[in-house]
Every structure is written in structure tokens, then in C-alpha cells.
Design a protein around this motif. Structure first.
Motif, PDB file in Angstrom:
ATOM      1  N   ASN A 375       0.805  -1.221   0.000  1.00  0.00           N
ATOM      2  CA  ASN A 375       0.000   0.000   0.000  1.00  0.00           C
ATOM      3  C   ASN A 375       0.842   1.276   0.000  1.00  0.00           C
ATOM      4  O   ASN A 375       0.419   2.315   0.504  1.00  0.00           O
ATOM      5  N   MET A 376       2.035   1.201  -0.569  1.00  0.00           N
ATOM      6  CA  MET A 376       2.865   2.376  -0.798  1.00  0.00           C
ATOM      7  C   MET A 376       2.778   2.772  -2.279  1.00  0.00           C
ATOM      8  O   MET A 376       2.772   1.902  -3.159  1.00  0.00           O
ATOM      9  N   ASN A 377       2.737   4.064  -2.554  1.00  0.00           N
ATOM     10  CA  ASN A 377       2.581   4.537  -3.927  1.00  0.00           C
ATOM     11  C   ASN A 377       3.843   5.134  -4.525  1.00  0.00           C
ATOM     12  O   ASN A 377       3.927   5.320  -5.732  1.00  0.00           O
ATOM     13  N   GLN A 378       4.829   5.451  -3.680  1.00  0.00           N
ATOM     14  CA  GLN A 378       6.054   6.045  -4.183  1.00  0.00           C
ATOM     15  C   GLN A 378       6.795   5.033  -5.070  1.00  0.00           C
ATOM     16  O   GLN A 378       7.147   3.948  -4.632  1.00  0.00           O
ATOM     17  N   GLN A 379       7.048   5.390  -6.331  1.00  0.00           N
ATOM     18  CA  GLN A 379       7.635   4.439  -7.268  1.00  0.00           C
ATOM     19  C   GLN A 379       9.045   4.025  -6.868  1.00  0.00           C
ATOM     20  O   GLN A 379       9.447   2.874  -7.043  1.00  0.00           O
ATOM     21  N   SER A 380       9.832   4.950  -6.321  1.00  0.00           N
ATOM     22  CA  SER A 380      11.185   4.595  -5.885  1.00  0.00           C
ATOM     23  C   SER A 380      11.150   3.580  -4.761  1.00  0.00           C
ATOM     24  O   SER A 380      12.097   2.829  -4.547  1.00  0.00           O
ATOM     25  N   TYR A 381      10.040   3.542  -4.029  1.00  0.00           N
ATOM     26  CA  TYR A 381       9.857   2.565  -2.961  1.00  0.00           C
ATOM     27  C   TYR A 381       9.345   1.250  -3.526  1.00  0.00           C
ATOM     28  O   TYR A 381       9.875   0.175  -3.238  1.00  0.00           O
ATOM     29  N   ARG A 382       8.339   1.329  -4.392  1.00  0.00           N
ATOM     30  CA  ARG A 382       7.680   0.124  -4.885  1.00  0.00           C
ATOM     31  C   ARG A 382       8.575  -0.706  -5.789  1.00  0.00           C
ATOM     32  O   ARG A 382       8.361  -1.911  -5.940  1.00  0.00           O
ATOM     33  N   ARG A 383       9.558  -0.074  -6.420  1.00  0.00           N
ATOM     34  CA  ARG A 383      10.398  -0.854  -7.332  1.00  0.00           C
ATOM     35  C   ARG A 383      11.371  -1.757  -6.584  1.00  0.00           C
ATOM     36  O   ARG A 383      12.031  -2.595  -7.185  1.00  0.00           O
ATOM     37  N   ASN A 384      11.478  -1.573  -5.275  1.00  0.00           N
ATOM     38  CA  ASN A 384      12.390  -2.391  -4.484  1.00  0.00           C
ATOM     39  C   ASN A 384      11.735  -3.686  -4.041  1.00  0.00           C
ATOM     40  O   ASN A 384      11.553  -3.941  -2.858  1.00  0.00           O
ATOM     41  N   PHE A 385      11.348  -4.479  -5.018  1.00  0.00           N
ATOM     42  CA  PHE A 385      10.745  -5.776  -4.749  1.00  0.00           C
ATOM     43  C   PHE A 385      11.384  -6.803  -5.666  1.00  0.00           C
ATOM     44  O   PHE A 385      11.870  -6.477  -6.748  1.00  0.00           O
ATOM     45  N   SER A 386      11.375  -8.031  -5.240  1.00  0.00           N
ATOM     46  CA  SER A 386      11.923  -9.105  -6.067  1.00  0.00           C
ATOM     47  C   SER A 386      11.005 -10.299  -5.967  1.00  0.00           C
ATOM     48  O   SER A 386      10.162 -10.383  -5.086  1.00  0.00           O
ATOM     49  N   ASN A 387      11.182 -11.259  -6.875  1.00  0.00           N
ATOM     50  CA  ASN A 387      10.347 -12.457  -6.820  1.00  0.00           C
ATOM     51  C   ASN A 387      11.106 -13.668  -6.321  1.00  0.00           C
ATOM     52  O   ASN A 387      10.640 -14.776  -6.407  1.00  0.00           O
ATOM     53  N   ASP A 388      12.303 -13.441  -5.797  1.00  0.00           N
ATOM     54  CA  ASP A 388      12.998 -14.545  -5.130  1.00  0.00           C
ATOM     55  C   ASP A 388      14.021 -13.983  -4.159  1.00  0.00           C
ATOM     56  O   ASP A 388      14.367 -12.826  -4.200  1.00  0.00           O
ATOM     57  N   THR A 389      14.453 -14.834  -3.246  1.00  0.00           N
ATOM     58  CA  THR A 389      15.402 -14.431  -2.216  1.00  0.00           C
ATOM     59  C   THR A 389      16.401 -15.551  -1.990  1.00  0.00           C
ATOM     60  O   THR A 389      16.025 -16.703  -1.939  1.00  0.00           O
ATOM     61  N   ASP A 390      17.642 -15.215  -1.853  1.00  0.00           N
ATOM     62  CA  ASP A 390      18.659 -16.162  -1.423  1.00  0.00           C
ATOM     63  C   ASP A 390      19.556 -15.448  -0.431  1.00  0.00           C
ATOM     64  O   ASP A 390      20.168 -14.448  -0.762  1.00  0.00           O
TER      65      ASP A 390
END
Length: 413
Positions: A375-390
């Protein structure tokens, strides 16, 4: 942010969940993330405490035993790994919880460096997140609500008006189905549609593996049949001097990030997801910092690394007195640092330990998607996502693996 394609042509495919943000998918979606912990031991004699090339290829087979029952009568299982370097890791099926990590120091003295409890009943009653899986959402969800495809969802608010770590009954308090498969322990929990207010049935699989290279490998995967946010992690509390010694202020922490997420008084991201630089703030831990100097000021913090999907060295935790250390590598864009500030005082733990806030607790280093990202709208914040983690734990002089690990070990200093 990158939503999964939900067009009819893709409804029957298994598509990746984007961890930490909504998954716009009509059919089945899946995500695979992982954690590896390398628990290498350094000694004066370089040949002591290290495995041979032959031993490195030998799997460490876990054992299984009962670990009591929870209140509804169901049995909890405990699994134990012990490798050739005298590293022992124990996990229980309640909360997919890491209960013990025993490892030598620079002189070969073995202690347990993870906080925990003695019985299944204590894990159930104390609901402290110690060592446990976190889900469906790690950290706080602002307003305990979110919107997916125009549909508003209100989830359980277990911390004021917000949700913390998945709600009143998050994954930390679930009994997982658990079994041994070869040299791995596999734990599965199916969260039903509507649990804690979240849409979709979410089936999560947690795997654990210890190698003779001292790697504790944790893997996470999940599938859902509806669009839903998910952000899985683990809440191990470390005390590299031994879980019942206290004085974790003697640790030295380095966090290799120049950015962090400013939080408000409720420990939620400010505004629509502001990212700020650490320069000139107390959050600047880019140089080795004695934990005691910041433990009262940094209640909880989330550091930003970006480069989702790319492995990077994000933090180092050391105890100079005994030579144990942890190096943290992750493909996640964020890392929570937490010094047990909200731990209950006089919390009785295993082996007669008494835990408490700040120096009487542990240090938590939690790789994750940035908090409340759905529920964050700031694009610089939202782009910090990934679909995997190691994230792996490993010795500086140990094997270089791909992806690189979060390191735990000991060395002469």
C-alpha cells in the motif's frame, strides 16, 4: 512493482508471485525464495575444523523426534542436523521455528547462539516470534488494509490499527506438516482463503538443509489461487556470545547501505514510502559500529539495497571477543535490523536463560521486501521488490557459492 499477468491465456500457468506486493493472477501463482546459512569455524590450525573435499560432498542427514504437543493435542516434530564440524541446527514443525544453532568459537568452545525455549508449550504460549517463520506478511502492514484490482481488503489489526507479522495468528503460530526428504527437512502450511483477512489459499513450503560446508540452507516457496500480498522471512535472534549471556551490546555491526526507510512513531514508512540517505543520521552503520552505542536509539530500522534479484553483501555482525561473526548476503532489496527493543522483560527461555529488551535479548537481521509495500505509492519505494530471495551464512574463507551466502563463522582476531 511488477504484477503477474492475469490474462485468460495465463490462468492455467504457474506464475511467479512477486513477494511483498500484490499478485494480479487468476489461476495458480508460485514463488520460490531461499536462505542459506554458512556456519564455518576458523581455528589456529587451518586444517582443524575444516572438511575435506570428500566430506564436502557427503550430505548431512537430519533426524526426527517428537517435541511434545500443542494445546489441541497435535504432535510437534523436532529435526536435528549435526555436521562433521560440530555444528548443530534444530528446527521444530511449530512455526517452522529454528530453535537452536550450536557452533564453536575461535577456541573450539561450542555454544548455542540463537534464542529460544525448551518446550513446544512455551513456543505456543509466549508467541514471541523467536526463531519462527514470518508470514503471510513480514513486518507491519499500514492500516491493516490494501487494495487489489479495485477490491479493498481489511486484514486483522494486531498492533493498534496496523498488522504485524501476519496478524494474531501468523505463520509463527502454525503447525506445519513436516517430513525428511533426503538431506532436507520440508515443512508445508496451507493458509486458507480469508485467514487473517487475506485473499486466496496460500500454500507455503519451507525447506531446511545443513551441509558439511557449514551452510544452513532455508528455502521458501508459495502458491496462491488468488491475488494476494506475501512477504516471507524468519525471525532468528542472535547472540554470538551464547543465547543466555546477555550483553549483546558487545557485538559490532556493519550495514553496507547508504539508504534507509524513515519510519513514523508507529514504525511505519512515512507517507507513500519515503527513502532517505543515512548520511549524518544515527542510521549510518556503514563503518563497524559497537551495538551498545546505537541500541537505544535505533528501535527498528529497514535498510534499502535495491537491485532486486541481485546478490549483495548487506551486513556483518561480529563478536570480537570470541571470533564468531555473521555476514549477510541477500537478493532482497531490504534488511530489517532489530535489537530486541520490544521484547518482554524477564522472558524465560531455554536452559534457564532470562531474556529481555535491548542488551538482554538478541540481534535480528531480517532480509525482506520493503515493509508495507503493498500500500505504498512512491515508485522509488515500490520498485524495491523481487520475486525470489537467497541469503546464506558462510565463512570468508569458505566456498564461494552462487548465490552467495549469509555467513556465520568464527575466526581468530
Amino acid at each position: 512493482m511488477s504484477d503477474v499477468d492475469s490474462t485468460p491465456a495465463n490462468r492455467s500457468k504457474r506464475l511467479p508471485i512477486v513477494v511483498g506486493i500484490l499478485v494480479a493472477v487468476v489461476g495458480i501463482a508460485a514463488v520460490v525464495i531461499g536462505v542459506t546459512v554458512h556456519l564455518s569455524v576458523g581455528k589456529e590450525d587451518d586444517n582443524v575444523g575444516k572438511t575435506s573435499a570428500l566430506e564436502q560432498g557427503v550430505p548431512v542427514i537430519p533426524t526426527e523426534e517428537p517435541f511434545g504437543n500443542i494445546k489441541d493435542g497435535r504432535q510437534v516434530k523436532r529435526f536435528t542436523f549435526t555436521n562433521k564440524n560440530n555444528v548443530t541446527v534444530r528446527i521444530i514443525s511449530y512455526g517452522a521455528t529454528i530453535t537452536d544453532i550450536l557452533m564453536p568459537d575461535k577456541n573450539g568452545k561450542i555454544v548455542d547462539i540463537s534464542l529460544g525455549f525448551d518446550t513446544a508449550a512455551e513456543y505456543e504460549d509466549r508467541h514471541s516470534y523467536i526463531g519462527a517463520a514470518l508470514g503471510r506478511i513480514t513486518e507491519r502492514l499500514k492500516g491493516a488494509r490494501f487494495t487489489i484490482n479495485g477490491v479493498d481488503y481489511n486484514v486483522s489489526a494486531n498492533e493498534g490499527q496496523n498488522q504485524l507479522h501476519g496478524g494474531f495468528s501468523g505463520f509463527d503460530s502454525k503447525l506445519f506438516d513436516a517430513k525428511i526428504e533426503g538431506d532436507k527437512v520440508v515443512m508445508t502450511y496451507a493458509s486458507p482463503d480469508g485467514e487473517e483477512g487475506f485473499p486466496g489459499k496460500l500454500t507455503s513450503i519451507f525447506t531446511f538443509q545443513l551441509t558439511n560446508e557449514n551452510e544452513l540452507i532455508l528455502g521458501y516457496s508459495a502458491r496462491t489461487n488468488k491475488a494476494t500480498p506475501v512477504n516471507l522471512s524468519n525471525h532468528v535472534y542472535f547472540n554470538l556470545a551464547g543465547h543466555k549471556t546477555g550483553k549483546n551490546g558487545n557485538h559490532v555491526l556493519t550495514v553496507y547501505s547508504g539508504e534507509y526507510v524513515p519510519l513514523d512513531e508507529a514504525f511505519l514508512p512515512i507517507g507513500d514510502g519515503k527513502i532517505a540517505v543515512v548520511n549524518g543520521t544515527l542510521f549510518d552503520l556503514r563503518k563497524p559500529t559497537l551495538v551498545r552505542k546505537v541500541i537505544r536509539d535505533i528501535i527498528v530500522s529497514c535498510y534499502v539495497f535495491g537491485d532486486r534479484g541481485k546478490m549483495k553483501h548487506v551486513a556483518k555482525l561480529e563478536n570480537p571477543g570470541n571470533g564468531r561473526y555473521i555476514d549477510v548476503y541477500t537478493t532482497e532489496p531490504g534488511l530489517d535490523v532489530y535489537f530486541s527493543s520490544h521484547m518482554k522483560p524477564n522472558l524465560y527461555g531455554k536452559d534457564g536463560a532470562v531474556y529481555g529488551p535491548f542488551e538482554d535479548g538478541g540481534v535480528c537481521l531480517i532480509p525482506l521486501q520493503l515493509p508495507s509495500g503493498v500500500n505504498m505509492n512512491q515508485q522509488s519505494y515500490r520498485r524495491n521488490f523481487s520475486n525470489d530471495t537467497d541469503y546464506k551464512h558462510y565463512d570468508n574463507v569458505g566456498p564461494t557459492l552462487e548465490p552467495k551466502p549469509l555467513l556465520m563463522g568464527s575466526r581468530r582476531v
